[in-house]
Motif scaffolding. Structure first.
Motif: not given
Length: 394
Positions: A182, A315, A361-368, A370
């Protein structure tokens, strides 16, 4: 995921030694909860409670409505004793005798820190149990076929190591590789330090080394073995004892022996804590130079340390995702989603873990948030769907 009181919490005191053991059932699904049994000095009820909650999360994260295996609840057992101590095996047998009603009825358990499945199987038989996972048997469509399939899978070896010992490490390694892909980081030249060379840490080191990464440090109970040019992972694995301790006679001239905590400050991109809980606290985190910490052990990074690490751009890939393949492999095999075949098992683990890590990781990026917060959010969404299908206790 908001912390709540577990469904059941039990403290057992051994009448012979006065040592304590614990059983925590966080949740039942279809009347059953799944979670391993650990033995380590200093094990506490608080620790086992957190581990049981983590098992609920691992089960929920692998929920696939189309699969034969559908999640169980989460539970965990623990015994406050050094597994190397005289009388530890007899203590294990007495614990299992005391827990027999629960294991027969609703707690399915297996190996965890300090205990091997072979040892648990032997002690369970001595305690009068059919199996450490017998609570699951009523859920099977064809018990005899399912039990044979799992027994056949446990008999499979890959390069001298049992498939059951490799499944979890395959999942951890795939989590590492998914994160590297990624980020666009090539495998060659990526350095790894591993704490713990037991079942999980040893298998993780093997898969990462075979993928082309360089394992530069491993730690066991005697200390850290390091080589900036790379360790001979296969030689170290061959030189382990039953507790994951490496015979130092197997070291090469370029290998160095360092203090036990030296793995923390290894010059590596990836750290894999694969031994005890609470390994990385606030007093340790400033030493870490890695870009990723991948939790092969349960609860190795304390929350405040993780917060400080995130502030430094490190991370943490959380245990509830990273080390969940061990548990899932058991049930995929028993329920018949995969057969007793190593290549089929590894392919299924890799495919599933890739998808789960990407989703997190997609969810972490979308929600800002960890990765851990993202994993908790996914669990929070899935648990109501599981409860709607199966109820809270049935």
């Amino acid at each position: 995921m908001t912390a709540r009181a577990p469904l059941m919490s039990l403290v057992w005191t051994d009448h012979v030694t006065g040592r304590q053991g614990f059983l925590v059932v966080d949740r039942l699904v279809r009347g059953v909860a799944s979670g391993g049994l650990r033995m380590r000095p200093g094990c506490t009820l608080e620790e086992v409670t957190g581990l049981a909650r983590g098992m609920t999360m691992k089960e929920a994260l692998h929920y696939d409505p189309e699969a034969r295996y559908v999640p169980l609840g989460g539970a965990k057992g623990g015994i406050d004793c050094d597994p190397r101590a005289p009388g530890a095996y007899e203590l294990l047998v007495r614990y299992l005798r005391a827990m027999r009603p629960y294991i027969e009825s609703f707690w399915s358990t297996g190996e965890d820190l300090g205990l091997t499945q072979d040892l648990i199987d032997r002690a369970a038989a001595e305690a009068g149990l059919v199996s450490s996972i017998q609570a699951v048997y009523p859920l099977l469509d064809d018990e005899a076929t399912a039990r044979k399939r799992l027994a056949d899978a446990f008999a499979v070896e890959v390069d001298g190591i049992g498939l059951d010992e490799l499944a979890g490490g395959c999942g951890v390694a795939e989590s590492v590789l998914a994160a590297l892909d990624r980020a666009g980081v090539p495998y060659p030249g990526t350095r790894v330090a591993v704490q713990g060379l037991g079942t999980m840490g040893g298998a993780t080191a093997r898969f990462l080394a075979r993928a082309g990464l360089t394992v530069v440090a491993v730690a066991d109970i005697k200390g850290t073995i390091a080589n900036p040019a790379g360790l001979d992972v296969e030689a170290l694995l061959a030189a382990r004892d039953g507790y994951g301790t490496v015979d130092r006679h197997a070291l090469r001239p370029g290998d160095r022996e360092l203090p036990g905590d030296a793995w923390l400050s290894a010059d590596a991109e990836v750290l894999v804590p694969a031994a005890v809980s609470y390994a990385i606290g606030t007093a340790d985190q400033h030493r870490i130079r890695a870009r990723w910490i991948v939790e092969a052990a349960n609860m190795p990074v304390l929350p405040k340390a993780e917060e400080l690490l995130a502030g430094r751009g490190v991370t943490v890939l959380p245990d509830v995702v990273v080390n969940s393949a061990t548990n899932a492999w058991w049930w995929w095999t028993l329920f018949g989603d995969i057969g007793a075949d190593a290549e089929e098992a590894f392919a299924h683990i890799r495919r599933t873990m890739r998808a789960l890590v990407a989703l997190m990781l997609d969810r972490a990026d979308a929600d800002g948030t960890t990765p851990r917060a993202a994993a908790h959010a996914l669990v929070t969404e899935r648990l109501p769907a599981i409860a709607a299908r199966f109820g809270w206790y049935r």
